[in-house]
Design a protein around this motif. Sequence first.
Motif, short mmCIF file in Angstrom:
data_model
loop_
_atom_site.label_atom_id
_atom_site.label_comp_id
_atom_site.label_asym_id
_atom_site.label_seq_id
_atom_site.Cartn_x
_atom_site.Cartn_y
_atom_site.Cartn_z
N PRO A 197 0.83 -1.21 0.00
CA PRO A 197 0.00 0.00 0.00
C PRO A 197 0.86 1.26 0.00
O PRO A 197 2.10 1.19 0.12
CB PRO A 197 -0.79 -0.13 1.31
CG PRO A 197 0.13 -0.90 2.20
CD PRO A 197 0.87 -1.87 1.30
N PRO A 198 0.26 2.43 -0.08
CA PRO A 198 1.02 3.69 -0.05
C PRO A 198 1.77 3.84 1.28
O PRO A 198 1.38 3.27 2.29
CB PRO A 198 -0.06 4.77 -0.21
CG PRO A 198 -1.21 4.07 -0.84
CD PRO A 198 -1.17 2.66 -0.33
N PRO A 199 2.84 4.65 1.28
CA PRO A 199 3.64 4.82 2.51
C PRO A 199 2.83 5.31 3.70
O PRO A 199 3.06 4.88 4.83
CB PRO A 199 4.70 5.85 2.09
CG PRO A 199 4.79 5.71 0.61
CD PRO A 199 3.42 5.36 0.14
N GLU A 200 1.86 6.21 3.46
CA GLU A 200 1.09 6.72 4.59
C GLU A 200 0.24 5.64 5.25
O GLU A 200 0.06 5.63 6.47
CB GLU A 200 0.20 7.89 4.16
CG GLU A 200 -0.78 7.58 3.03
CD GLU A 200 -0.19 7.82 1.65
OE1 GLU A 200 -0.97 7.93 0.69
OE2 GLU A 200 1.06 7.90 1.53
N ALA A 201 -0.27 4.69 4.43
CA ALA A 201 -1.04 3.58 5.00
C ALA A 201 -0.13 2.65 5.81
O ALA A 201 -0.51 2.17 6.89
CB ALA A 201 -1.75 2.80 3.89
N ARG A 202 1.07 2.40 5.30
CA ARG A 202 2.02 1.55 6.03
C ARG A 202 2.40 2.19 7.35
O ARG A 202 2.50 1.52 8.39
CB ARG A 202 3.25 1.29 5.18
CG ARG A 202 2.97 0.53 3.91
CD ARG A 202 4.15 0.49 2.97
NE ARG A 202 5.27 -0.29 3.49
CZ ARG A 202 6.40 -0.47 2.83
NH1 ARG A 202 6.56 0.10 1.64
NH2 ARG A 202 7.35 -1.19 3.35
N ALA A 203 2.62 3.51 7.34
CA ALA A 203 2.99 4.21 8.57
C ALA A 203 1.86 4.16 9.59
O ALA A 203 2.08 3.94 10.79
CB ALA A 203 3.37 5.66 8.26
N GLU A 204 0.62 4.37 9.14
CA GLU A 204 -0.52 4.33 10.05
C GLU A 204 -0.71 2.93 10.62
O GLU A 204 -1.03 2.76 11.80
CB GLU A 204 -1.78 4.78 9.31
CG GLU A 204 -3.05 4.75 10.14
CD GLU A 204 -3.02 5.72 11.31
OE1 GLU A 204 -3.76 5.50 12.29
OE2 GLU A 204 -2.23 6.69 11.25
N LEU A 205 -0.51 1.91 9.76
CA LEU A 205 -0.64 0.53 10.24
C LEU A 205 0.41 0.24 11.31
O LEU A 205 0.10 -0.39 12.33
CB LEU A 205 -0.48 -0.42 9.06
CG LEU A 205 -0.88 -1.88 9.28
CD1 LEU A 205 -2.38 -1.98 9.53
CD2 LEU A 205 -0.51 -2.73 8.08
N GLY A 224 -7.38 6.81 4.06
CA GLY A 224 -8.13 7.02 2.83
C GLY A 224 -9.27 6.02 2.75
O GLY A 224 -10.08 5.92 3.68
N GLU A 225 -9.33 5.26 1.66
CA GLU A 225 -10.38 4.26 1.50
C GLU A 225 -9.93 2.88 1.94
O GLU A 225 -10.67 1.91 1.77
CB GLU A 225 -10.82 4.21 0.03
CG GLU A 225 -11.44 5.51 -0.47
CD GLU A 225 -11.90 5.43 -1.91
OE1 GLU A 225 -11.64 4.37 -2.54
OE2 GLU A 225 -12.52 6.39 -2.40
N LEU A 226 -8.75 2.76 2.50
CA LEU A 226 -8.22 1.47 2.93
C LEU A 226 -8.54 1.22 4.39
O LEU A 226 -8.43 2.12 5.23
CB LEU A 226 -6.70 1.42 2.71
CG LEU A 226 -6.22 1.51 1.26
CD1 LEU A 226 -4.71 1.60 1.21
CD2 LEU A 226 -6.70 0.29 0.47
#
Length: 516
Positions: A197-205, A224-226
């Motif tokens: 996924p995008p870097p921001e999703a990885r960081a949030e995870l 986002g939508e993820l």
Amino acid sequence: MQELVPPTVPVPLSVLTEDPELGLRQAAGPGPERETPVHSVHTSEMADPLPYLLGGELLLSAGVHCPPGPGQDGHWERYVQRSVEAGAAALGFGIAPVHDEVPPELAAACDRHGLPLVEVPRDTPFTAVARAVWQAVTQRRHQALRRLSEAQQTLAAAAAAAHPVPAVLGQLARRLDAWAVLLDPDGAELASAGRTPPPEARAELASLTGLLRPGPTSAAGSSGELHLSVYGVGSGRRRPLALGLCAPHRDEIDGAIAAVAVVLLSLLTERRAAEAEEQRSAALVRLMLGASAEEAAPLLDGGARRWAVVHGQRRRGHAPGGAGSGEAADGQEPDPFATAALAAGLGTTLVDAAGDELRALVPAHGPAERTDGQAPVEAQEGWTLGVSSPVPAAELSRGGAEAARALRRALAERRPLVHRRPQGAGDVADVASLVAPEEGRALAAARLGPLDGSPHLVETLRMWLSLNGSWDRTAVALEVHRNTVRQRVARASALLGEDLADPDVRMELWFALKWA
């Protein structure tokens, strides 16, 4: 025992409104862009439905509690408000026998409160709506149970694979159409599978792992939508590992499948079982009391008769504390899974990963041994590996020398993995494996120093040498004119002070370019 799926699987309201036999029409409330899940159907003519609802119902009414006529100001507003408080998923209003149409006040109240309102035509009995819901629920529940059963079987098979941790993550990613990642307690990625996924999703995870506590815990979020989810993996650790999922959707069955994966990963990432620990201890005692490696080896990994030696070096940019390292960064708790993750990837428990160096023994016997005579070792993220040919326990020193030469070759050629040459090639080492990496880099810096600051000359020289001095082929490869190639090579020759027509010079420059 708690069920892995809810008593009812919700049915989208659109399934009912799109059924031509029912003839339902949405008269008010949110549009089709917001899907409304319906868990059950309840028919009631009570003016206050709140005491009779559990939540998630399609509430059916013919409006008997509010017949047409004056004096009904505010009734429909209160009715819709109480239905929303009760958790009703939607209202179904029957045309006849009391009302000839949906009361405008009811439609307006549903719009204000965001409650879907469905008109039930005169010739559609409420029992037909209820039957359609239960049929759809039954079908979806059957599909959910079959999906869960198939996922359990494939995940269990993956857990029995040669490299179980990445295999389980791979199956989970496919089953959930998600990115599955195993995270350490601080959110560092140990292993992953699926579309990144995008870097921001990885960081949030990764940040969600801070919400986990020892024991069976989980946390959820979004980017986002993820949809993002993390689940604690393992027990007995002060801070657990985490299974992270990043997916475009999330439902109860996704959670049930993830729960199966959590159990399997917990078993796979725990410390070795007592029996395996006893065997290793027994082998160590024998060695310390003077036994040979050949005598102690049968106690390890099912009594393998042949072993491949693996030497490794961590690649630049992969700091200790990540996958495959038992070391801890300054001020951080050692990662108990790091070496285990690397061991799972290599298919052996005999791993010594200290700092930036790796040594391992990989059993090579039965179906695990490849037909080409090489050991069943795959590349590992963050490491450069050299692998010997399988050797008996009494010849492990020879295997270690082969692995060291293979590692030097891998470093020189910038390849993640190099096996010892196939059987029949002999034990003669090549030039790349004989020169230590630091010495090769020093030689490259000395020979190519005059070309510093001229990357176009270096690239042209590299391509020209790789194509055996062909002007035309080099021009095509670099997408320049052949005269440009001639000019660049001549300029490089002048700066280097070398005659590029000399094959010895070409050979030395080629190795220098490989080591640079």
